[in-house]
Scaffold this active site. Structure first.
Site, PDB file in Angstrom:
ATOM      1  CG  HIS A   1      -1.731   1.264   1.310  1.00  0.00           C
ATOM      2  ND1 HIS A   1      -2.706   1.356   2.388  1.00  0.00           N
ATOM      3  CD2 HIS A   1      -2.084   2.151   0.652  1.00  0.00           C
ATOM      4  CE1 HIS A   1      -3.242   2.465   2.323  1.00  0.00           C
ATOM      5  NE2 HIS A   1      -2.863   3.069   1.292  1.00  0.00           N
TER       6      HIS A   1
ATOM      7  CG  HIS B   1      -7.428   3.695  -0.057  1.00  0.00           C
ATOM      8  ND1 HIS B   1      -7.035   3.405  -1.282  1.00  0.00           N
ATOM      9  CD2 HIS B   1      -6.417   4.462   0.588  1.00  0.00           C
ATOM     10  CE1 HIS B   1      -5.648   3.693  -1.259  1.00  0.00           C
ATOM     11  NE2 HIS B   1      -5.347   4.282  -0.120  1.00  0.00           N
TER      12      HIS B   1
ATOM     13  CG  HIS C   1      -1.268   5.994  -2.581  1.00  0.00           C
ATOM     14  ND1 HIS C   1      -2.300   5.802  -3.390  1.00  0.00           N
ATOM     15  CD2 HIS C   1      -1.408   5.770  -1.272  1.00  0.00           C
ATOM     16  CE1 HIS C   1      -3.342   5.463  -2.556  1.00  0.00           C
ATOM     17  NE2 HIS C   1      -2.646   5.307  -1.345  1.00  0.00           N
TER      18      HIS C   1
ATOM     19  CD  GLU D   1      -7.410   7.174   4.590  1.00  0.00           C
ATOM     20  OE1 GLU D   1      -7.816   7.111   3.565  1.00  0.00           O
ATOM     21  OE2 GLU D   1      -6.046   7.939   4.636  1.00  0.00           O
TER      22      GLU D   1
HETATM   23  N1  ADE Z   1      -4.214   8.526  -2.104  1.00  0.00           N
HETATM   24  C1  ADE Z   1      -2.982   8.711  -1.518  1.00  0.00           C
HETATM   25  N2  ADE Z   1      -2.975   8.598  -0.263  1.00  0.00           N
HETATM   26  C2  ADE Z   1      -4.286   8.338   0.150  1.00  0.00           C
HETATM   27  C3  ADE Z   1      -4.855   7.935   1.356  1.00  0.00           C
HETATM   28  N3  ADE Z   1      -4.289   7.987   2.495  1.00  0.00           N
HETATM   29  N4  ADE Z   1      -6.247   7.639   1.350  1.00  0.00           N
HETATM   30  C4  ADE Z   1      -6.813   7.532   0.168  1.00  0.00           C
HETATM   31  N5  ADE Z   1      -6.421   7.884  -1.109  1.00  0.00           N
HETATM   32  C5  ADE Z   1      -5.018   8.070  -0.873  1.00  0.00           C
HETATM   33 ZN    ZN Z   2      -3.596   4.765   0.421  1.00  0.00          ZN
END
Ligand code: ADE
Ligand code: ZN
Length: 324
Positions: free
Chosen positions: A19, A201, A21, A204
Site C-alpha cells: 500500500h 481503501h 501510492h 480510513e
Molecule cells: N491517495 C493517496 N493517499 C491516500 C490515502 N491515505 N487515502 C486515500 N487515498 C489516498
Molecule cells: Zn492509501
C-alpha cells in the site's frame, strides 16, 4: 518499557509493501526538481519548505496537496524516475516486493494524460530497479472517487486496453462519499471479467460500513487501512472469515489525524481479533515515514517481539497479488 526496536533485524526480514501510492513517493528534492523541469512554481522554494508543506490538518488538505504533486508528474520519464527511486528506497528497507497504487483516473481525467506512456514509464523504472535489486513489483491503478463513476469507467477502459501484464489489481483511493450513489462497482466487475481482482481503501476516515461495502460491492480482496473495521464486530468477522488482509499505515493515520494519537490506534485490537494485517507507508515522504518506521510503530504500540515482526512480514508476503 518495551525493548528497543531491533531495526537491523527487522530490515533483514524479507517484506512486501502493498500500500504505497507512487505519486506519494515524491520527496522534497524530487518535487523541486520536477517543478523546475516543467517550469512550474513550486509550493515552497526550499526542501525544508516542502517538508513543512507536507504537514496536514486532515484528509481534505492532504488530498489538495497530493493532487498538486500528482500534476507535477507529466512525462513518462518523471514516472520512470520516481518508480525506480522508490524501489531503491524500498530495497534499503528490506522490501522484496512492491505494489504501487497509481492514480490512473486522476491522471487521465484531471491531468488530461494518456495512460499508455504513464504506464510504460513506470514499468521501465520498475524493471530497471528490479534487475538491479532483485525485487518483484506490480501496479494497482486506482479509481479517484471524487470523479463520477461514468468518467472513471471511461478512463479505466483506457487502462484495460493497454498492457495488463503488470496490473495486479485495480484500487479505489480518496473519499467514499459517492460510493453508495454512483456505480464504481461496474469498473470492478469489468476488471474481474479480465481476470483482475479489486482492492479498496475503506475504513480510513470512515467506519466499518465502508469496509463492508468494499468487500460486498467491490469484492475487494484486500483493504487499504481498514482501521474503522473495529467499530463493528460483524465486519471484523467478515474480514477474518474470508481472510481479507488490511494494509495498515499507522504513520499515515497519525499524519492525517484519522486517529487522535497512538493510543487511539486500533492496530493492536486488529491483531488480537485475528485480522490479517500488513504494514505499509501510504505516501512516505509526505508523512515523514518509512516502512521500518511503521514496523517500529507496531513494535512499540503492540508490544511485539521478533516473532510478531516476522508474522507481520510473512503476512505481507502471503498477501501479495502476484501474477501466476
Ligand atoms: N491517495 C493517496 N493517499 C491516500 C490515502 N491515505 N487515502 C486515500 N487515498 C489516498
Ligand atoms: Zn492509501
Amino acid at each position: 518499557m518495551t525493548t528497543p526496536f531491533p531495526r537491523e533485524l527487522v530490515r533483514a526480514l524479507p517484506k512486501a509493501e502493498l500500500h504505497v501510492h507512487l505519486e506519494g513517493t515524491v520527496d522534497a528534492p524530487t518535487l523541486l526538481a520536477l517543478a523546475e523541469r516543467h517550469d512550474v512554481t513550486p509550493p515552497a522554494v526550499t526542501e525544508a519548505g516542502v517538508d513543512e508543506w507536507y504537514k496536514f490538518d486532515g484528509f481534505p488538505m492532504f488530498l489538495e496537496r497530493y493532487f498538486v504533486v500528482r500534476d507535477l508528474l507529466q512525462d513518462p520519464e518523471d514516472f520512470e524516475y520516481i518508480a525506480e527511486q522508490y524501489m531503491a528506497t524500498a530495497h534499503a528497507q528490506g522490501t522484496v516486493h512492491v505494489e504501487f497504487h497509481v492514480s490512473a483516473s486522476g491522471h487521465i481525467l484531471e491531468g488530461g494524460k494518456a495512460w499508455a506512456p504513464i504506464h510504460d514509464g513506470i514499468v521501465a523504472g520498475c524493471q530497471r530497479a528490479a534487475a538491479t535489486h532483485g525485487m518483484t513489483w506490480g501496479l494497482i491503478p486506482d479509481i479517484s472517487p471524487h470523479l463520477p463513476a461514468v468518467d472513471c469507467a471511461r478512463a479505466f477502459d483506457e487502462v484495460f486496453a493497454h498492457n495488463l501484464d503488470h496490473v495486479l489489481a485495480i484500487g479505489m483511493g480518496g473519499p467514499a462519499d459517492r460510493w453508495a450513489t454512483d456505480r464504481y462497482q461496474d469498473i470492478y466487475a469489468k476488471a474481474r471479467s479480465l481476470g483482475i481482482p479489486g482492492v479498496s481503501h475503506a475504513g480510513e476516515h470512515g467506519g466499518a460500513d465502508e469496509v463492508r461495502f468494499a468487500v460486498e460491492e467491490f469484492q475487494a480482496v484486500r483493504i487499504q487501512h481498514g482501521i474503522g473495521t473495529m467499530h463493528d464486530p460483524s465486519v471484523v468477522e467478515l474480514l477474518v472469515d474470508r481472510g481479507i488482509p488490511c494494509d495498515v499505515c499507522p504513520g499515515s493515520n497519525l499524519a492525517l489525524h484519522a486517529v487522535a494519537n497512538a493510543e487511539a490506534h486500533p492496530l493492536s485490537a486488529m491483531l488480537d481479533a485475528g485480522i490479517t494485517v500488513t504494514l505499509s507507508t501510504d505516501d512516505p515522504p509526505m508523512f515523514q515515514t518509512s516502512l521500518l518506521d511503521e514496523y517500529e510503530r507496531a513494535w512499540n504500540w503492540c508490544s511485539l517481539d521478533m516473532a510478531g515482526m516476522e508474522a507481520l512480514a510473512q503476512n505481507s508476503l502471503d498477501a501479495r497479488l502476484i501474477k501466476p
